[in-house]
Design a protein around this motif. Structure first.
Motif, PDB file in Angstrom:
ATOM      1  N   TRP A   1       0.829  -1.206   0.000  1.00  0.00           N
ATOM      2  CA  TRP A   1       0.000   0.000   0.000  1.00  0.00           C
ATOM      3  C   TRP A   1       0.862   1.254   0.000  1.00  0.00           C
ATOM      4  N   GLN A   2       0.352   2.310  -0.626  1.00  0.00           N
ATOM      5  CA  GLN A   2       0.943   3.634  -0.553  1.00  0.00           C
ATOM      6  C   GLN A   2      -0.015   4.581   0.154  1.00  0.00           C
ATOM      7  N   VAL A   3       0.530   5.489   0.965  1.00  0.00           N
ATOM      8  CA  VAL A   3      -0.261   6.586   1.511  1.00  0.00           C
ATOM      9  C   VAL A   3      -0.241   7.699   0.478  1.00  0.00           C
ATOM     10  N   ILE A   4      -1.424   8.084  -0.030  1.00  0.00           N
ATOM     11  CA  ILE A   4      -1.471   9.011  -1.172  1.00  0.00           C
ATOM     12  C   ILE A   4      -2.269  10.270  -0.863  1.00  0.00           C
ATOM     13  N   GLU A   5      -2.386  10.646   0.416  1.00  0.00           N
ATOM     14  CA  GLU A   5      -3.167  11.838   0.706  1.00  0.00           C
ATOM     15  C   GLU A   5      -2.499  13.113   0.209  1.00  0.00           C
ATOM     16  N   GLY A   6      -1.188  13.102   0.029  1.00  0.00           N
ATOM     17  CA  GLY A   6      -0.508  14.238  -0.573  1.00  0.00           C
ATOM     18  C   GLY A   6      -0.889  15.564   0.048  1.00  0.00           C
ATOM     19  N   ASN A   7      -1.499  16.458  -0.744  1.00  0.00           N
ATOM     20  CA  ASN A   7      -1.884  17.789  -0.264  1.00  0.00           C
ATOM     21  C   ASN A   7      -3.227  17.804   0.453  1.00  0.00           C
ATOM     22  N   LEU A   8      -3.793  16.625   0.787  1.00  0.00           N
ATOM     23  CA  LEU A   8      -5.074  16.557   1.509  1.00  0.00           C
ATOM     24  C   LEU A   8      -4.875  16.027   2.924  1.00  0.00           C
TER      25      LEU A   8
END
Length: 221
Positions: A142-149
């Motif tokens: 899995w990747q954590v993809i919240e980025g700018n959120l």
């Protein structure tokens, strides 16, 4: 009352009660008293209350799967959920970066590729958006993809498979956002405009529903 109806195989429906799960293969005729089978292998194997479910799209097969998200920050995979033994045990595929006690509010599976999955957590101050492209592996990456959120609460997610690519949508407490490029922590989400006068731009988006047949996304605010 929460339930999950298999979008492309609507005879199959799943009904959770706390950590217990029931299924029916005759959704059109099931009643409160008849037509349900308790999935006895689920509640001993999972941690937390069931808050989200997603099934693979397309024609049902023995490789079809049901993904289950719980209030304890857990995601489980149950293969062949409609026809498999009620005592079948779901497999824990929780992302390593998911905080204990995170509420897994929504899960979406790519309609064209069941290896691609996005899941969202509604808690504040935790990693909230997770993505994998090998969900059927023994131990998905899995990747954590919240980025700018990283600031808003994330309430819903949807994977939209178009003829010319894939779009990812998340509903948050400050509107609807989308991206077409997954880049881990560097993922950039863009706010979607919508509604009279742009009224959807900053509203709370609690649910998303995608109709693959005619590429229509419904947004619940």
């Amino acid at each position: 009352t929460y339930f999950h109806l298999d979008e492309d195989n609507p005879n199959y429906m799943y009904f959770p009660s706390s950590d217990s799960l029931y299924r029916t293969a005759d959704a059109a005729n099931v009643t409160e008293a008849t037509g349900w089978t308790r999935m006895t292998g689920v509640d001993p194997a999972i941690s937390g209350t069931i808050y989200s479910m997603a099934t693979t799209r397309g024609t049902y097969s023995p490789s079809s799967m049901l993904l289950i998200g719980t209030s304890d920050g857990k995601i489980y995979r149950l293969t062949d959920p409609a026809n498999g033994s009620p005592s079948a045990t779901p497999v824990d595929i929780t992302p390593s970066g998911m905080s204990i006690g995170s509420l897994v509010k929504d899960i979406s599976i790519n309609p064209r590729n069941q290896d691609t999955v996005i899941a969202v957590v509604s808690n504040y101050n935790v990693s909230s958006i997770f993505w994998t492209n090998n969900a059927t592996a023994a131990t998905p990456t899995w990747q954590v993809i919240e980025g700018n959120l990283s600031l808003p609460s994330v309430r819903a997610c949807e994977i939209v498979a178009k003829s010319n690519g894939v779009e990812y949508y998340v509903g948050t407490t400050v509107g609807l956002f989308s991206t077409t490029t997954i880049s881990g922590a560097a993922t950039v989400w863009t706010r979607e405009n919508g509604g009279p006068g742009g009224m959807m731009n900053t509203t709370i988006v609690n649910s998303l529903a995608y109709r693959w047949k005619d590429n229509t996304l419904l947004v619940g605010t």
